[in-house]
Design a protein around this motif. Structure first.
Motif, mmCIF file in Angstrom:
data_model
loop_
_atom_site.group_PDB
_atom_site.id
_atom_site.type_symbol
_atom_site.label_atom_id
_atom_site.label_comp_id
_atom_site.label_asym_id
_atom_site.label_seq_id
_atom_site.Cartn_x
_atom_site.Cartn_y
_atom_site.Cartn_z
ATOM 1 N N ARG A 1 -48.949 1.371 46.939
ATOM 2 C CA ARG A 1 -50.105 0.716 47.560
ATOM 3 C C ARG A 1 -49.947 -0.798 47.558
ATOM 4 O O ARG A 1 -50.201 -1.479 48.560
ATOM 5 N N LEU B 1 -56.371 0.983 55.126
ATOM 6 C CA LEU B 1 -56.025 -0.259 55.818
ATOM 7 C C LEU B 1 -56.631 -0.303 57.218
ATOM 8 O O LEU B 1 -56.971 -1.373 57.715
ATOM 9 N N TYR C 1 -58.787 -0.604 45.108
ATOM 10 C CA TYR C 1 -59.548 -0.733 46.359
ATOM 11 C C TYR C 1 -60.916 -1.355 46.098
ATOM 12 O O TYR C 1 -61.356 -2.245 46.832
ATOM 13 N N HIS D 1 -53.515 5.754 52.120
ATOM 14 C CA HIS D 1 -53.580 4.300 51.969
ATOM 15 C C HIS D 1 -53.669 3.605 53.321
ATOM 16 O O HIS D 1 -54.418 2.639 53.485
ATOM 17 N N THR E 1 -49.660 -3.328 50.809
ATOM 18 C CA THR E 1 -50.836 -4.178 51.007
ATOM 19 C C THR E 1 -50.466 -5.652 50.987
ATOM 20 O O THR E 1 -50.995 -6.449 51.769
ATOM 21 N N THR F 1 -46.287 -6.325 55.233
ATOM 22 C CA THR F 1 -47.514 -6.360 56.035
ATOM 23 C C THR F 1 -47.273 -6.491 57.537
ATOM 24 O O THR F 1 -48.240 -6.517 58.300
#
Length: 536
Positions: free
Chosen positions: A281, A328, A353, A324, A285, A289
């Motif tokens: 994750r 997003l 989160y 996940h 994140t 990206t």
């Protein structure tokens, strides 16, 4: 002299901030450092309490007397740390007894919401090992201009004897020592490159730990190995949190491209352990990206899931990872639908989160998630509950929905037991408060003002206390010893007072007669009844 630079009132207020903002385990470690005499050079400068504390090295502490949450330490821990606690105790000891403060430490209390509780546990410091000799393999050091592939080749050679050392000695100590020494490889590199190397070194050692647990421990994670994995993920989170992504994209595009090629295969490893999932994750994140990369990874996961021959365990793994990307894309319901089907994902899986939503002040989203994962919150450990409840309270306050507070606490039982008990008492809901004590009688009351609460209820609605007191009396008598009988008699006097205040003298006499008859063979108990003038 601190007596001239601080006042007793300042130190007491500081103590209240410590209780509200720090975890008990961290404060306990700080008390140990203080007791061992590790705090020195303590003084007040410009409304700040500063000191040096001896840890693995000497750390400099600054406690902001005006804003305790802004206090800092030069150690790797990013939150309020044990060195800050040790400095507090050094100042506190000038005016008050630190042991008395420690007695307050474990009393239930809510965690104050500040931005610091949302920060990663550890901070990135690529210069921390600058004075160490750079590690080498076969006499050769890793150059700053080396490629990502060469990093992994170096780390593979660097750790070639590590699994055997982990098997022969304490595995967690050997692995973390290797990890910390490996970070010295990039200690003289530019900060952004050193941080990126730290990401790869952390993932490399996390993978090695997973392989060790599988190969040497038959997939059984011991407590030490679990703590090491947790700490590695916390270091990864801290490094990615501090990463200068803009500079990396500008100056290290080839390194990022190579990182993507290397790390996009992470999904195929056995990441069924929680820490592999958390690392995945974080990678997607904070680091990988690029929209095109995200689209490729999502398509790769969906392609895997379309394979009819895929084993069930792998199918579940890919579905978890796919969730996940749903988050997003703000498709939260889809992710939660998949994740909540599994009983293997604890509250800690969802916490990153919630913290991210809180950092972005997405309070509506926070509440939606917390409502969905309520049962997990109710079964969580105390430290996890305190963190999520602090976020939840802040969300309710921000959205002007504090009228939901009591119902939410009830939904989060038993973890919310102490908070809910305090809420019921403050609201004057004494019957519900008594019912709570009766329902969760196995839990310690914990609150220092419990006797005060009982006295207040006795004055206002004394009959409500009788069932709870009778329960405790029966338990004490069943202990079958003189001490228990004496304590039971003390409570019987309270019961008598409650009956009398409720104008139920006849019911009291019936109760004490039945009790004495029931335990007529317990001579010691009968003696204590007579000494207490409760029965002939």
């Amino acid at each position: 002299m601190l007596q001239r630079e601080l006042t007793r009132e300042q130190v007491k207020q500081l103590g209240e901030q410590v209780l509200a903002n720090m975890e008990a385990a961290i404060v306990e470690r700080g008390y140990g450092y203080f007791s061992d005499g590790f705090v020195f050079n303590i003084r007040v400068e410009q409304n700040k309490l500063v000191s040096d504390v001896q840890g693995s090295q000497v750390y400099h502490v600054t406690i902001d007397l005006g804003s305790f949450a802004s206090s800092s330490c030069t150690c790797p821990y990013a939150r309020l740390c044990k060195h800050i606690a040790a400095t507090f105790f050094q100042a506190y000891s000038v005016f008050e007894n630190p042991r008395a403060f420690m007695n307050k430490l474990h009393e239930p209390r809510p965690l104050a919401f500040t931005s610091s509780i949302l920060a990663p546990a550890y901070k990135s410091n690529p210069r921390a090992r600058k004075n160490l000799a750079q590690p080498t393999v076969g006499g050769a050091a890793l150059a700053p201009e080396s490629s990502i592939g060469e990093w992994w080749q170096f780390l593979t050679k660097w750790t070639r004897n590590l699994p055997a050392a982990m098997e022969a000695s304490r595995a967690s100590t050997e692995l973390f020592s290797s990890y910390e020494n490996a970070l010295g490889i990039a200690s003289s590199w530019p900060d952004d490159l050193a941080q990126l190397f730290s990401v790869h070194a952390t993932l490399f050692h996390l993978h090695l730990l997973q392989a060790f647990a599988t190969d040497y421990r038959h997939s059984q994670w011991t407590g030490d190995l679990t703590q090491t994995a947790e700490r590695l993920v916390e270091y990864l989170e801290g490094t990615l949190y501090d990463l200068d992504a803009e500079r990396l994209w500008r100056d290290r595009r080839s390194h990022l491209q190579a990182s993507y090629e290397k790390l996009k295969n992470w999904k195929h490893q056995d990441v069924t352990h929680l820490y592999g999932l958390l690392a995945y994750r974080l990678i997607w994140t904070e680091l990988l990206t690029q929209p095109g990369w995200v689209d490729e990874e999502l398509e790769a996961l969906e392609s895997c899931l379309r394979d009819p021959a895929l084993p069930a365990a792998k199918r579940e793994q890919y579905a978890w990872l796919r969730g996940h990307f749903s988050v997003l894309r703000r498709e939260d319901d889809e992710a939660l639908r998949v994740w909540l089907r599994s009983v293997r994902l604890p509250l800690s899986f969802y916490m990153p989160y919630l913290k991210e939503f809180a950092r972005n002040q997405e309070w509506q989203r926070c509440l939606a998630w917390i409502n969905r994962i309520g049962p997990l919150i109710g079964r969580s450990e105390a430290s996890e509950y305190r963190l999520v409840s602090a976020i939840w309270r802040e969300a309710l306050i921000s959205l002007n929905r504090m009228d939901e507070y009591g119902a939410g606490l009830k939904r989060f039982l038993p973890a919310s037991y102490h908070d809910y008990a305090a809420h019921l008492y403050q609201q004057g809901e004494y019957r519900a408060w008594i019912d709570l004590q009766m329902t969760f009688q196995g839990l310690p009351l914990g609150a220092a003002d419990q006797p005060k609460r009982e006295r207040a209820i006795e004055e206002k609605e004394p009959h409500l206390l009788i069932p709870m007191l009778v329960r405790d009396i029966n338990r004490l008598i069943e202990e079958r010893n003189r001490t228990g009988y004496r304590e039971a008699v003390k409570l019987l006097k309270k019961v008598r007072a409650c009956f009398q205040k409720s104008n139920q003298q006849e019911r009291w006499e019936q109760y004490i007669d039945r009790l004495a008859a029931k335990y007529s063979r317990l001579r010691a108990f009968q003696e204590e009844l007579r000494r207490g003038n409760l029965h002939l």
